[in-house]
Design a protein around this motif. Sequence first.
Motif, PDB file in Angstrom:
ATOM      1  N   PRO A   1     -28.809  29.657  38.187  1.00 59.77           N
ATOM      2  CA  PRO A   1     -27.593  29.412  38.969  1.00 59.77           C
ATOM      3  C   PRO A   1     -26.452  30.344  38.569  1.00 59.77           C
ATOM      4  CG  PRO A   1     -28.590  27.334  38.357  1.00 59.77           C
ATOM      5  CD  PRO A   1     -29.364  28.406  37.628  1.00 59.77           C
ATOM      6  N   ASP A   2     -26.462  30.812  37.320  1.00 56.59           N
ATOM      7  CA  ASP A   2     -25.442  31.746  36.860  1.00 56.59           C
ATOM      8  C   ASP A   2     -25.422  33.013  37.721  1.00 56.59           C
ATOM      9  OD1 ASP A   2     -26.799  30.156  34.757  1.00 56.59           O
ATOM     10  OD2 ASP A   2     -25.143  30.840  33.501  1.00 56.59           O
ATOM     11  N   VAL A   3     -26.547  33.316  38.360  1.00 61.51           N
ATOM     12  CA  VAL A   3     -26.647  34.491  39.223  1.00 61.51           C
ATOM     13  C   VAL A   3     -26.460  34.105  40.691  1.00 61.51           C
ATOM     14  CG1 VAL A   3     -28.184  36.334  40.017  1.00 61.51           C
ATOM     15  CG2 VAL A   3     -28.184  35.662  37.597  1.00 61.51           C
ATOM     16  N   CYS A   4     -27.128  33.026  41.101  1.00 62.61           N
ATOM     17  CA  CYS A   4     -27.126  32.648  42.525  1.00 62.61           C
ATOM     18  C   CYS A   4     -25.765  32.158  43.016  1.00 62.61           C
ATOM     19  CB  CYS A   4     -28.185  31.575  42.777  1.00 62.61           C
ATOM     20  SG  CYS A   4     -29.875  32.152  42.489  1.00 62.61           S
ATOM     21  N   TYR A   5     -25.065  31.373  42.200  1.00 59.96           N
ATOM     22  CA  TYR A   5     -23.773  30.838  42.638  1.00 59.96           C
ATOM     23  C   TYR A   5     -22.743  31.945  42.872  1.00 59.96           C
ATOM     24  CZ  TYR A   5     -24.565  25.791  42.450  1.00 59.96           C
ATOM     25  OH  TYR A   5     -24.997  24.513  42.725  1.00 59.96           O
TER      26      TYR A   5
ATOM     27  N   PHE B   1     -19.043  31.737  44.496  1.00 59.74           N
ATOM     28  CA  PHE B   1     -18.529  30.760  43.541  1.00 59.74           C
ATOM     29  C   PHE B   1     -18.013  31.446  42.276  1.00 59.74           C
ATOM     30  CE2 PHE B   1     -21.095  28.052  46.185  1.00 59.74           C
ATOM     31  CZ  PHE B   1     -20.495  26.804  46.112  1.00 59.74           C
ATOM     32  N   ILE B   2     -17.050  30.821  41.632  1.00 57.95           N
ATOM     33  CA  ILE B   2     -16.555  31.253  40.324  1.00 57.95           C
ATOM     34  C   ILE B   2     -17.111  30.288  39.276  1.00 57.95           C
ATOM     35  CG2 ILE B   2     -14.509  31.582  38.876  1.00 57.95           C
ATOM     36  CD1 ILE B   2     -12.957  32.202  41.439  1.00 57.95           C
ATOM     37  N   LEU B   3     -17.669  30.820  38.202  1.00 58.03           N
ATOM     38  CA  LEU B   3     -18.264  29.992  37.159  1.00 58.03           C
ATOM     39  C   LEU B   3     -17.362  29.929  35.928  1.00 58.03           C
ATOM     40  CD1 LEU B   3     -22.009  31.154  37.243  1.00 58.03           C
ATOM     41  CD2 LEU B   3     -20.858  29.423  38.637  1.00 58.03           C
ATOM     42  N   LYS B   4     -17.367  28.771  35.264  1.00 60.13           N
ATOM     43  CA  LYS B   4     -16.601  28.622  34.030  1.00 60.13           C
ATOM     44  C   LYS B   4     -17.239  27.525  33.169  1.00 60.13           C
ATOM     45  CE  LYS B   4     -13.315  25.408  36.194  1.00 60.13           C
ATOM     46  NZ  LYS B   4     -11.891  25.117  36.484  1.00 60.13           N
ATOM     47  N   ASN B   5     -16.823  27.496  31.919  1.00 66.01           N
ATOM     48  CA  ASN B   5     -17.218  26.432  30.981  1.00 66.01           C
ATOM     49  C   ASN B   5     -18.726  26.250  30.880  1.00 66.01           C
ATOM     50  OD1 ASN B   5     -14.479  25.941  30.552  1.00 66.01           O
ATOM     51  ND2 ASN B   5     -14.399  24.378  32.155  1.00 66.01           N
ATOM     52  N   ARG B   6     -19.427  27.338  30.660  1.00 65.79           N
ATOM     53  CA  ARG B   6     -20.878  27.264  30.471  1.00 65.79           C
ATOM     54  C   ARG B   6     -21.178  26.695  29.091  1.00 65.79           C
ATOM     55  NH1 ARG B   6     -25.514  29.826  28.713  1.00 65.79           N
ATOM     56  NH2 ARG B   6     -27.158  30.117  30.271  1.00 65.79           N
ATOM     57  N   GLN B   7     -22.118  25.747  29.015  1.00 67.13           N
ATOM     58  CA  GLN B   7     -22.495  25.173  27.727  1.00 67.13           C
ATOM     59  C   GLN B   7     -23.972  24.802  27.702  1.00 67.13           C
ATOM     60  OE1 GLN B   7     -20.914  21.127  27.053  1.00 67.13           O
ATOM     61  NE2 GLN B   7     -20.024  21.180  29.109  1.00 67.13           N
ATOM     62  N   ASN B   8     -24.600  25.062  26.577  1.00 72.58           N
ATOM     63  CA  ASN B   8     -25.985  24.659  26.359  1.00 72.58           C
ATOM     64  C   ASN B   8     -25.995  23.259  25.763  1.00 72.58           C
ATOM     65  OD1 ASN B   8     -26.986  27.190  27.215  1.00 72.58           O
ATOM     66  ND2 ASN B   8     -26.637  28.046  25.184  1.00 72.58           N
ATOM     67  N   ILE B   9     -26.847  22.405  26.287  1.00 76.67           N
ATOM     68  CA  ILE B   9     -26.900  21.019  25.822  1.00 76.67           C
ATOM     69  C   ILE B   9     -28.334  20.619  25.501  1.00 76.67           C
ATOM     70  CG2 ILE B   9     -24.908  20.402  27.243  1.00 76.67           C
ATOM     71  CD1 ILE B   9     -27.033  18.854  29.036  1.00 76.67           C
ATOM     72  N   GLN B  10     -28.473  19.484  24.844  1.00 79.94           N
ATOM     73  CA  GLN B  10     -29.769  18.864  24.611  1.00 79.94           C
ATOM     74  C   GLN B  10     -29.785  17.554  25.394  1.00 79.94           C
ATOM     75  OE1 GLN B  10     -32.336  20.232  22.356  1.00 79.94           O
ATOM     76  NE2 GLN B  10     -31.007  21.975  22.762  1.00 79.94           N
ATOM     77  N   LEU B  11     -30.497  17.529  26.503  1.00 80.25           N
ATOM     78  CA  LEU B  11     -30.552  16.347  27.350  1.00 80.25           C
ATOM     79  C   LEU B  11     -31.619  15.393  26.819  1.00 80.25           C
ATOM     80  CD1 LEU B  11     -29.599  14.889  29.907  1.00 80.25           C
ATOM     81  CD2 LEU B  11     -31.376  16.130  31.179  1.00 80.25           C
ATOM     82  N   ASP B  12     -31.177  14.247  26.339  1.00 81.56           N
ATOM     83  CA  ASP B  12     -32.093  13.269  25.754  1.00 81.56           C
ATOM     84  C   ASP B  12     -32.693  12.402  26.860  1.00 81.56           C
ATOM     85  OD1 ASP B  12     -33.498  11.953  23.830  1.00 81.56           O
ATOM     86  OD2 ASP B  12     -31.827  10.762  23.081  1.00 81.56           O
TER      87      ASP B  12
ATOM     88  N   THR C   1     -28.626  23.528  30.573  1.00 86.05           N
ATOM     89  CA  THR C   1     -27.360  24.260  30.652  1.00 86.05           C
ATOM     90  C   THR C   1     -26.438  23.582  31.660  1.00 86.05           C
ATOM     91  OG1 THR C   1     -28.461  26.350  30.143  1.00 86.05           O
ATOM     92  CG2 THR C   1     -26.279  26.488  31.149  1.00 86.05           C
ATOM     93  N   ARG C   2     -25.155  23.542  31.328  1.00 83.91           N
ATOM     94  CA  ARG C   2     -24.149  23.016  32.233  1.00 83.91           C
ATOM     95  C   ARG C   2     -23.123  24.101  32.548  1.00 83.91           C
ATOM     96  NH1 ARG C   2     -23.074  17.168  29.226  1.00 83.91           N
ATOM     97  NH2 ARG C   2     -24.771  16.005  30.271  1.00 83.91           N
ATOM     98  N   ILE C   3     -22.746  24.194  33.816  1.00 81.25           N
ATOM     99  CA  ILE C   3     -21.698  25.130  34.230  1.00 81.25           C
ATOM    100  C   ILE C   3     -20.848  24.455  35.302  1.00 81.25           C
ATOM    101  CG2 ILE C   3     -22.885  27.300  33.716  1.00 81.25           C
ATOM    102  CD1 ILE C   3     -23.773  27.393  36.631  1.00 81.25           C
ATOM    103  N   GLU C   4     -19.612  24.896  35.426  1.00 85.67           N
ATOM    104  CA  GLU C   4     -18.747  24.446  36.504  1.00 85.67           C
ATOM    105  C   GLU C   4     -18.642  25.582  37.521  1.00 85.67           C
ATOM    106  OE1 GLU C   4     -14.970  22.449  35.578  1.00 85.67           O
ATOM    107  OE2 GLU C   4     -15.650  22.476  33.484  1.00 85.67           O
ATOM    108  N   ALA C   5     -18.978  25.279  38.757  1.00 86.97           N
ATOM    109  CA  ALA C   5     -18.878  26.258  39.834  1.00 86.97           C
ATOM    110  C   ALA C   5     -17.780  25.814  40.798  1.00 86.97           C
ATOM    111  CB  ALA C   5     -20.207  26.378  40.569  1.00 86.97           C
ATOM    112  N   SER C   6     -16.940  26.729  41.169  1.00 85.47           N
ATOM    113  CA  SER C   6     -15.854  26.377  42.086  1.00 85.47           C
ATOM    114  C   SER C   6     -15.686  27.456  43.141  1.00 85.47           C
ATOM    115  CB  SER C   6     -14.540  26.187  41.321  1.00 85.47           C
ATOM    116  OG  SER C   6     -14.162  27.390  40.664  1.00 85.47           O
ATOM    117  N   MET C   7     -15.310  27.015  44.331  1.00 91.29           N
ATOM    118  CA  MET C   7     -15.005  27.935  45.423  1.00 91.29           C
ATOM    119  C   MET C   7     -13.961  27.254  46.295  1.00 91.29           C
ATOM    120  SD  MET C   7     -17.495  29.956  48.135  1.00 91.29           S
ATOM    121  CE  MET C   7     -18.286  28.462  48.728  1.00 91.29           C
TER     122      MET C   7
END
Length: 230
Positions: free
Chosen positions: A108-112, A117-128, A137-143
């Motif tokens: 999504p970092d490429v496709c959005y 879209f503008i991307l911000k606040n990318r973070q790697n997480i461990q989803l339990d 991975t979590r990112i905020e996409a805005s347009m």
Amino acid sequence: MKQIGKNFLLMAMMIAASGLAVAMRPTQKVADQYDPVELAKMVPAKFGEWQEEPQNHALIVDPQQKEMLDRIYSQTLSRTYVNSGGYRIMLSIAYGMDQTDTNQVHKPDVCYPAQGFILKNRQNIQLDTEQGVIPATRIEASMGLRNEPVTYWITVADRVVSNGFDKKITELSYGLKGQIPDGLLFRVSSIDTEVERAYAKQADFSRQLLVALTDEHRQRFIGKPTRDQK
């Protein structure tokens, strides 16, 4: 005369290296070892507190973007789900049988950004999850006024890869065995200005969906996660 000999030797080495590369080129697709992937049948329309909402598209993709997706992926699935409280989650899954250099799963970092879209606040997480820990991975996409928190992960063959290096190493390990791994992108998102709420809903949605899948289908989506995966 000596220079001619060196040039001939160099040419012979280049030809030999080229032949070796062709001989070692992976030819066996890992996907052929399993039942065919049918995303629409694998993912239930209703599970847990979520139910598919018909006639609603997660993202509007322009024709050029759609043409690229059709070329890269064997199958794609896009659905919108809603719970009893009216909260909507957009699910998008893309599966490719061939993870060679020209058919890589696109993050999504490429496709959005390709769609404006503008991307911000990318973070790697461990989803339990009940099945184990999934590196996601979590990112905020805005347009414009649209704010879309996104959670995604990528699976290469039987494991979720946490970054580009991990992905390339996994692909290489299969290539050395003469195999071409398949790949899958699992993405959930929601239109929400309250980012933490969106991520919490997306995590719950993902957990409930994984529980609803059969063991075989679940493994295609998350490989074999472990409690101590880092």
